[in-house]
Write a protein that holds these residues in place. Structure first.
Motif, PDB file in Angstrom:
ATOM      1  N   SER A  47      52.849  25.733  53.753  1.00  0.00           N
ATOM      2  CA  SER A  47      52.383  25.203  52.468  1.00  0.00           C
ATOM      3  C   SER A  47      53.535  24.756  51.578  1.00  0.00           C
ATOM      4  CB  SER A  47      51.528  26.239  51.730  1.00  0.00           C
ATOM      5  OG  SER A  47      52.325  27.292  51.216  1.00  0.00           O
ATOM      6  N   GLU A  48      54.733  25.268  51.828  1.00  0.00           N
ATOM      7  CA  GLU A  48      55.913  24.887  51.062  1.00  0.00           C
ATOM      8  C   GLU A  48      56.681  23.735  51.710  1.00  0.00           C
ATOM      9  OE1 GLU A  48      57.242  25.745  48.034  1.00  0.00           O
ATOM     10  OE2 GLU A  48      55.286  26.649  47.712  1.00  0.00           O
ATOM     11  N   GLY A  49      56.092  23.129  52.745  1.00  0.00           N
ATOM     12  CA  GLY A  49      56.671  21.922  53.326  1.00  0.00           C
ATOM     13  C   GLY A  49      57.539  22.108  54.550  1.00  0.00           C
ATOM     14  N   PHE A  50      57.683  23.336  55.037  1.00  0.00           N
ATOM     15  CA  PHE A  50      58.472  23.548  56.247  1.00  0.00           C
ATOM     16  C   PHE A  50      57.683  23.063  57.464  1.00  0.00           C
ATOM     17  CE2 PHE A  50      60.609  26.306  53.319  1.00  0.00           C
ATOM     18  CZ  PHE A  50      61.929  26.274  53.721  1.00  0.00           C
ATOM     19  N   VAL A  51      58.405  22.565  58.451  1.00  0.00           N
ATOM     20  CA  VAL A  51      57.811  22.019  59.667  1.00  0.00           C
ATOM     21  C   VAL A  51      58.173  22.938  60.834  1.00  0.00           C
ATOM     22  CG1 VAL A  51      57.836  20.056  61.253  1.00  0.00           C
ATOM     23  CG2 VAL A  51      57.980  19.669  58.779  1.00  0.00           C
ATOM     24  N   GLU A  52      57.187  23.247  61.656  1.00  0.00           N
ATOM     25  CA  GLU A  52      57.442  24.079  62.829  1.00  0.00           C
ATOM     26  C   GLU A  52      58.178  23.257  63.878  1.00  0.00           C
ATOM     27  OE1 GLU A  52      54.928  26.490  66.190  1.00  0.00           O
ATOM     28  OE2 GLU A  52      54.133  26.496  64.138  1.00  0.00           O
ATOM     29  N   GLU A  53      59.325  23.762  64.328  1.00  0.00           N
ATOM     30  CA  GLU A  53      60.140  23.070  65.325  1.00  0.00           C
ATOM     31  C   GLU A  53      59.951  23.614  66.722  1.00  0.00           C
ATOM     32  OE1 GLU A  53      64.189  23.252  63.950  1.00  0.00           O
ATOM     33  OE2 GLU A  53      63.878  21.474  62.714  1.00  0.00           O
ATOM     34  N   MET A  78      63.171  22.277  56.979  1.00  0.00           N
ATOM     35  CA  MET A  78      62.895  21.204  56.033  1.00  0.00           C
ATOM     36  C   MET A  78      64.183  20.394  55.925  1.00  0.00           C
ATOM     37  SD  MET A  78      61.778  21.361  52.022  1.00  0.00           S
ATOM     38  CE  MET A  78      60.102  21.838  52.372  1.00  0.00           C
ATOM     39  N   LEU A  79      64.049  19.073  55.875  1.00  0.00           N
ATOM     40  CA  LEU A  79      65.190  18.188  55.702  1.00  0.00           C
ATOM     41  C   LEU A  79      65.307  17.776  54.246  1.00  0.00           C
ATOM     42  CD1 LEU A  79      64.659  15.903  58.821  1.00  0.00           C
ATOM     43  CD2 LEU A  79      66.102  17.948  58.630  1.00  0.00           C
ATOM     44  N   ASP A  80      66.505  17.366  53.848  1.00  0.00           N
ATOM     45  CA  ASP A  80      66.710  16.977  52.452  1.00  0.00           C
ATOM     46  C   ASP A  80      65.778  15.844  52.039  1.00  0.00           C
ATOM     47  OD1 ASP A  80      68.104  15.177  54.089  1.00  0.00           O
ATOM     48  OD2 ASP A  80      69.864  15.100  52.798  1.00  0.00           O
ATOM     49  N   ARG A  81      65.527  14.878  52.913  1.00  0.00           N
ATOM     50  CA  ARG A  81      64.629  13.771  52.542  1.00  0.00           C
ATOM     51  C   ARG A  81      63.187  14.252  52.376  1.00  0.00           C
ATOM     52  NH1 ARG A  81      66.164  12.344  57.839  1.00  0.00           N
ATOM     53  NH2 ARG A  81      64.492  12.631  59.351  1.00  0.00           N
ATOM     54  N   GLN A  84      63.152  15.837  48.920  1.00  0.00           N
ATOM     55  CA  GLN A  84      63.138  14.793  47.899  1.00  0.00           C
ATOM     56  C   GLN A  84      61.765  14.119  47.806  1.00  0.00           C
ATOM     57  OE1 GLN A  84      65.397  14.630  45.669  1.00  0.00           O
ATOM     58  NE2 GLN A  84      66.789  16.006  46.747  1.00  0.00           N
ATOM     59  N   ALA A  85      61.102  13.917  48.936  1.00  0.00           N
ATOM     60  CA  ALA A  85      59.752  13.336  48.930  1.00  0.00           C
ATOM     61  C   ALA A  85      58.777  14.270  48.218  1.00  0.00           C
ATOM     62  CB  ALA A  85      59.285  13.057  50.357  1.00  0.00           C
ATOM     63  N   ARG A  86      58.903  15.573  48.450  1.00  0.00           N
ATOM     64  CA  ARG A  86      58.048  16.541  47.755  1.00  0.00           C
ATOM     65  C   ARG A  86      58.335  16.534  46.257  1.00  0.00           C
ATOM     66  NH1 ARG A  86      55.299  20.576  50.223  1.00  0.00           N
ATOM     67  NH2 ARG A  86      55.902  22.083  48.632  1.00  0.00           N
ATOM     68  N   ARG A  87      59.596  16.350  45.896  1.00  0.00           N
ATOM     69  CA  ARG A  87      59.954  16.250  44.485  1.00  0.00           C
ATOM     70  C   ARG A  87      59.313  15.033  43.834  1.00  0.00           C
ATOM     71  NH1 ARG A  87      66.160  17.480  42.745  1.00  0.00           N
ATOM     72  NH2 ARG A  87      65.541  19.228  41.458  1.00  0.00           N
ATOM     73  N   MET A  89      56.614  13.686  44.604  1.00  0.00           N
ATOM     74  CA  MET A  89      55.176  13.925  44.470  1.00  0.00           C
ATOM     75  C   MET A  89      54.893  15.087  43.512  1.00  0.00           C
ATOM     76  SD  MET A  89      53.719  13.395  48.336  1.00  0.00           S
ATOM     77  CE  MET A  89      54.765  14.644  49.069  1.00  0.00           C
ATOM     78  N   ALA A  90      55.927  15.564  42.822  1.00  0.00           N
ATOM     79  CA  ALA A  90      55.822  16.676  41.859  1.00  0.00           C
ATOM     80  C   ALA A  90      55.384  17.976  42.527  1.00  0.00           C
ATOM     81  CB  ALA A  90      54.919  16.323  40.695  1.00  0.00           C
ATOM     82  N   LEU A  91      55.751  18.156  43.790  1.00  0.00           N
ATOM     83  CA  LEU A  91      55.459  19.407  44.499  1.00  0.00           C
ATOM     84  C   LEU A  91      56.626  20.393  44.400  1.00  0.00           C
ATOM     85  CD1 LEU A  91      53.791  17.914  47.697  1.00  0.00           C
ATOM     86  CD2 LEU A  91      52.654  18.988  45.749  1.00  0.00           C
ATOM     87  N   GLU A  92      57.754  19.897  43.913  1.00  0.00           N
ATOM     88  CA  GLU A  92      58.950  20.727  43.726  1.00  0.00           C
ATOM     89  C   GLU A  92      59.421  20.556  42.290  1.00  0.00           C
ATOM     90  OE1 GLU A  92      60.085  22.690  46.058  1.00  0.00           O
ATOM     91  OE2 GLU A  92      59.096  21.868  47.813  1.00  0.00           O
ATOM     92  N   ASP A  93      60.112  21.583  41.787  1.00  0.00           N
ATOM     93  CA  ASP A  93      60.679  21.519  40.418  1.00  0.00           C
ATOM     94  C   ASP A  93      61.907  20.641  40.396  1.00  0.00           C
ATOM     95  OD1 ASP A  93      58.716  23.263  39.557  1.00  0.00           O
ATOM     96  OD2 ASP A  93      59.945  25.024  39.980  1.00  0.00           O
TER      97      ASP A  93
END
Length: 93
Positions: A47-53, A78-81, A84-87, A89-93
């Motif tokens: 839910s916090e944007g991490f991807v299962e590898e 999670m990658l920096d991009r 930034q994409a989550r940011r 979309m206002a999903l990150e502070d």
């Protein structure tokens, strides 16, 4: 002092760590692993944007209620991009 589950402390910690990794340390990739038996944490990370590898099958010895065995570790990142994409979309502070 232990806090009851469901109070948001884990989510707050994950968000602070992502902020530190990508904003202050300028990391390209932030990764973690979680035991597959820990479904609550796994759902939180998703839910916090991490991807299962992938999974490290039966890589951790566990003893639960007297049952001895092994659990797998789920590697997530999670990658920096992605941060930034989550940011954006206002999903990150």
């Amino acid at each position: 002092m232990l806090q009851n589950k469901g109070q948001g402390l884990g989510r707050a910690c994950v968000r602070l760590l992502k902020q530190l990794a990508f904003t202050q340390l300028r990391a390209h990739r932030f990764w973690l692993d979680v035991m597959s038996l820990n479904e609550r944490a796994h759902r939180l990370y998703l839910s916090e944007g991490f991807v299962e590898e992938g999974r490290l099958r039966e890589s951790v010895r566990v003893n639960i209620e007297g049952a001895d065995g092994y659990d797998s570790l789920i590697v997530m990142s999670m990658l920096d991009r992605e941060f930034q994409a989550r940011r954006a979309m206002a999903l990150e502070d």
